[in-house]
Design an enzyme around this catalytic site. Structure first.
Site, PDB file in Angstrom:
ATOM      1  N   ASN A 105       0.877  -1.173   0.000  1.00 14.17           N
ATOM      2  CA  ASN A 105       0.000   0.000   0.000  1.00 14.17           C
ATOM      3  C   ASN A 105       0.913   1.221   0.000  1.00 14.17           C
ATOM      4  O   ASN A 105       1.470   1.581   1.026  1.00 14.17           O
ATOM      5  CB  ASN A 105      -0.909  -0.011   1.237  1.00 14.17           C
ATOM      6  CG  ASN A 105      -1.756   1.246   1.317  1.00 14.17           C
ATOM      7  OD1 ASN A 105      -1.811   2.033   0.378  1.00 14.17           O
ATOM      8  ND2 ASN A 105      -2.435   1.428   2.452  1.00 14.17           N
ATOM      9  N   TRP A 106       1.043   1.827  -1.174  1.00  9.79           N
ATOM     10  CA  TRP A 106       1.979   2.957  -1.304  1.00  9.79           C
ATOM     11  C   TRP A 106       1.442   4.228  -0.668  1.00  9.79           C
ATOM     12  O   TRP A 106       2.188   5.194  -0.508  1.00  9.79           O
ATOM     13  CB  TRP A 106       2.271   3.214  -2.781  1.00  9.79           C
ATOM     14  CG  TRP A 106       3.132   2.181  -3.451  1.00  9.79           C
ATOM     15  CD1 TRP A 106       3.719   1.084  -2.867  1.00  9.79           C
ATOM     16  CD2 TRP A 106       3.514   2.159  -4.824  1.00  9.79           C
ATOM     17  NE1 TRP A 106       4.430   0.389  -3.797  1.00  9.79           N
ATOM     18  CE2 TRP A 106       4.325   1.020  -5.019  1.00  9.79           C
ATOM     19  CE3 TRP A 106       3.247   2.975  -5.920  1.00  9.79           C
ATOM     20  CZ2 TRP A 106       4.877   0.703  -6.260  1.00  9.79           C
ATOM     21  CZ3 TRP A 106       3.786   2.662  -7.154  1.00  9.79           C
ATOM     22  CH2 TRP A 106       4.600   1.533  -7.316  1.00  9.79           C
ATOM     23  N   LYS A 107       0.149   4.261  -0.364  1.00  8.25           N
ATOM     24  CA  LYS A 107      -0.468   5.477   0.193  1.00  8.25           C
ATOM     25  C   LYS A 107      -0.181   6.654  -0.742  1.00  8.25           C
ATOM     26  O   LYS A 107      -0.091   6.463  -1.954  1.00  8.25           O
ATOM     27  CB  LYS A 107      -0.005   5.703   1.627  1.00  8.25           C
ATOM     28  CG  LYS A 107      -0.189   4.435   2.477  1.00  8.25           C
ATOM     29  CD  LYS A 107       0.022   4.636   3.949  1.00  8.25           C
ATOM     30  CE  LYS A 107      -0.178   3.302   4.674  1.00  8.25           C
ATOM     31  NZ  LYS A 107      -0.058   3.423   6.128  1.00  8.25           N
TER      32      LYS A 107
ATOM     33  N   HIS B  76      -9.467   1.491   4.909  1.00  6.40           N
ATOM     34  CA  HIS B  76      -8.189   1.683   5.599  1.00  6.40           C
ATOM     35  C   HIS B  76      -8.383   2.648   6.773  1.00  6.40           C
ATOM     36  O   HIS B  76      -9.157   3.602   6.677  1.00  6.40           O
ATOM     37  CB  HIS B  76      -7.144   2.237   4.626  1.00  6.40           C
ATOM     38  CG  HIS B  76      -5.767   2.179   5.198  1.00  6.40           C
ATOM     39  ND1 HIS B  76      -5.305   3.112   6.098  1.00  6.40           N
ATOM     40  CD2 HIS B  76      -4.776   1.270   5.043  1.00  6.40           C
ATOM     41  CE1 HIS B  76      -4.074   2.785   6.451  1.00  6.40           C
ATOM     42  NE2 HIS B  76      -3.729   1.672   5.834  1.00  6.40           N
TER      43      HIS B  76
ATOM     44  N   GLU C 299      -6.698   5.021   7.819  1.00  9.60           N
ATOM     45  CA  GLU C 299      -6.437   6.439   7.519  1.00  9.60           C
ATOM     46  C   GLU C 299      -7.657   7.080   6.884  1.00  9.60           C
ATOM     47  O   GLU C 299      -7.937   8.263   7.117  1.00  9.60           O
ATOM     48  CB  GLU C 299      -5.195   6.557   6.621  1.00  9.60           C
ATOM     49  CG  GLU C 299      -3.927   6.287   7.425  1.00  9.60           C
ATOM     50  CD  GLU C 299      -2.793   5.655   6.645  1.00  9.60           C
ATOM     51  OE1 GLU C 299      -2.812   5.662   5.408  1.00  9.60           O
ATOM     52  OE2 GLU C 299      -1.869   5.120   7.301  1.00  9.60           O
TER      53      GLU C 299
ATOM     54  N   GLU D 279      -5.375  -4.507  10.662  1.00  6.56           N
ATOM     55  CA  GLU D 279      -4.317  -3.503  10.847  1.00  6.56           C
ATOM     56  C   GLU D 279      -4.591  -2.743  12.144  1.00  6.56           C
ATOM     57  O   GLU D 279      -5.367  -1.776  12.148  1.00  6.56           O
ATOM     58  CB  GLU D 279      -4.314  -2.509   9.679  1.00  6.56           C
ATOM     59  CG  GLU D 279      -4.059  -3.147   8.334  1.00  6.56           C
ATOM     60  CD  GLU D 279      -3.479  -2.145   7.346  1.00  6.56           C
ATOM     61  OE1 GLU D 279      -2.385  -2.431   6.834  1.00  6.56           O
ATOM     62  OE2 GLU D 279      -4.077  -1.089   7.104  1.00  6.56           O
TER      63      GLU D 279
ATOM     64  N   GLY E 231       2.634   2.585  10.753  1.00  4.83           N
ATOM     65  CA  GLY E 231       3.588   3.675  10.588  1.00  4.83           C
ATOM     66  C   GLY E 231       4.309   4.066  11.869  1.00  4.83           C
ATOM     67  O   GLY E 231       4.970   5.096  11.925  1.00  4.83           O
TER      68      GLY E 231
ATOM     69  N   SER F 183       3.543  -1.896  10.340  1.00  8.92           N
ATOM     70  CA  SER F 183       4.992  -1.967  10.507  1.00  8.92           C
ATOM     71  C   SER F 183       5.578  -3.336  10.136  1.00  8.92           C
ATOM     72  O   SER F 183       6.518  -3.807  10.774  1.00  8.92           O
ATOM     73  CB  SER F 183       5.392  -1.562  11.930  1.00  8.92           C
ATOM     74  OG  SER F 183       4.974  -0.227  12.194  1.00  8.92           O
TER      75      SER F 183
ATOM     76  N   GLY G 241       2.859  -0.849   4.282  1.00 11.94           N
ATOM     77  CA  GLY G 241       2.993   0.552   3.900  1.00 11.94           C
ATOM     78  C   GLY G 241       4.447   0.910   3.637  1.00 11.94           C
ATOM     79  O   GLY G 241       4.995   0.632   2.572  1.00 11.94           O
ATOM     80  N   GLY G 242       5.101   1.502   4.635  1.00  9.29           N
ATOM     81  CA  GLY G 242       6.448   2.049   4.466  1.00  9.29           C
ATOM     82  C   GLY G 242       7.441   1.114   3.792  1.00  9.29           C
ATOM     83  O   GLY G 242       8.160   1.523   2.874  1.00  9.29           O
TER      84      GLY G 242
HETATM   85  P1  13P Z   1       3.084   0.595   7.667  1.00 12.15           P
HETATM   86  O1  13P Z   1       3.560  -0.694   7.075  1.00 12.15           O
HETATM   87  O2  13P Z   1       3.826   1.787   7.145  1.00 12.15           O
HETATM   88  O3  13P Z   1       2.995   0.529   9.147  1.00 12.15           O
HETATM   89  O4  13P Z   1       1.590   0.807   7.132  1.00 12.15           O
HETATM   90  C1  13P Z   1       0.685  -0.243   7.249  1.00 12.15           C
HETATM   91  C2  13P Z   1      -0.516   0.086   6.463  1.00 12.15           C
HETATM   92  O5  13P Z   1      -1.241   0.994   6.779  1.00 12.15           O
HETATM   93  C3  13P Z   1      -0.767  -0.696   5.254  1.00 12.15           C
HETATM   94  O6  13P Z   1      -2.036  -0.434   4.748  1.00 12.15           O
END
Ligand code: 13P
Length: 252
Positions: free
Chosen positions: A9-11, A96, A98, A168, A174, A214, A235-236
């Protein structure tokens, strides 16, 4: 074996050029997914077509990060499941944390998103998970149960069996603070049991439940080897080719 999935998930990250280079670097690693594995890349909307072209090989798919809960109309700036379908995009993240937090998406709206996706051949990657304050009070299972009940439990058997779930925990996203494999397994088992009680074990045992929060190359294998953890939503670490390739390799 149910599908094992490494999902990026590149956001809201990367320029078009960086995104294109990242996919090239990952593809150069030459990993071929086994028949039960899937590699998903949830990229920003403007990059979907580029990603789809590049990921044109078995077991790799471009995915959207969101879609609107209505199918079309006067919703400036929004993207519908029909549009995704018309581009040949077959997966979309729904709910998600966010978006729940910053766009005020609630369980009822997410049920509508799940419906529009399924009605247009788009598989929802449905996210659930509790905030820190809820976990500190020991309410995480009830919280996730309500998310599932209000957004997924209206589905038919034929519909629910298409869904991918991502657990999640908000406190792990994050933050560098990963759930322990015991915490992840415990919640994933709980989610599978809830689905089993509502839809039957034959369905629950086939639904992939991904862990997100994470995930990194250094912890992916331990998390993914838990019995009820069927991969990760990342994500990251998905923005770094070498990291994500190691995560892909860590799938069962
Ligand atoms: P991180 O891997 O950066 O913690 O993000 C997780 C996430 O929100 C994937 O959708």
């Amino acid at each position: 074996m149910r599908k094992q999935i490494a999902a990026a998930n590149w956001k809201m990250n990367l320029s078009f050029q960086e995104a294109s280079q990242l996919l090239d670097n990952i593809l150069q690693s030459g990993i071929t997914p086994a028949a039960h594995q899937l590699f998903l890349f949830a990229v920003p909307f403007p990059y979907l077509e580029m990603a789809k072209q590049k990921l044109n090989r078995i077991g790799y798919e471009a995915a959207a990060q969101n879609c609107h809960h209505k199918i079309k109309g006067a919703y400036t700036g929004e993207v519908s499941a029909i549009m995704l379908q018309s581009l040949g995009i077959r997966y979309c993240i729904v709910g998600h944390s966010e978006r729940r937090e910053y766009q005020r998406e609630d369980n009822a709206m997410l049920a509508e998103k799940v419906n529009v996706c399924l009605n247009h051949s788009v598989i929802p990657v449905f996210c659930c998970g509790e905030p820190l304050a809820v976990r500190e009070q020991g309410g995480e299972k009830d919280y996730v149960k309500q998310q599932l009940e209000e957004s997924l439990f209206h589905l038919s058997e034929d519909e629910i069996r298409k869904i991918i779930i991502a657990y999640e925990p908000v406190w792990a996203i994050g933050t560098g603070k990963t759930a322990t494999s015991a915490q992840a397994q415990d919640m994933h088992r709980c989610i599978r049991l809830l689905i089993s009680e509502r839809f039957g074990n034959h369905i629950a045992s086939d639904i992939p439940i991904l862990y997100g929060g994470s995930v990194k190359a250094s912890n992916a294998a331990e998390l993914f080897h838990c019995e009820d953890v069927d991969g990760g939503l990342v994500g990251g670490a998905s923005l770094i080719a070498d990291e994500f390739v190691e995560i892909m390799k860590a799938l069962k």
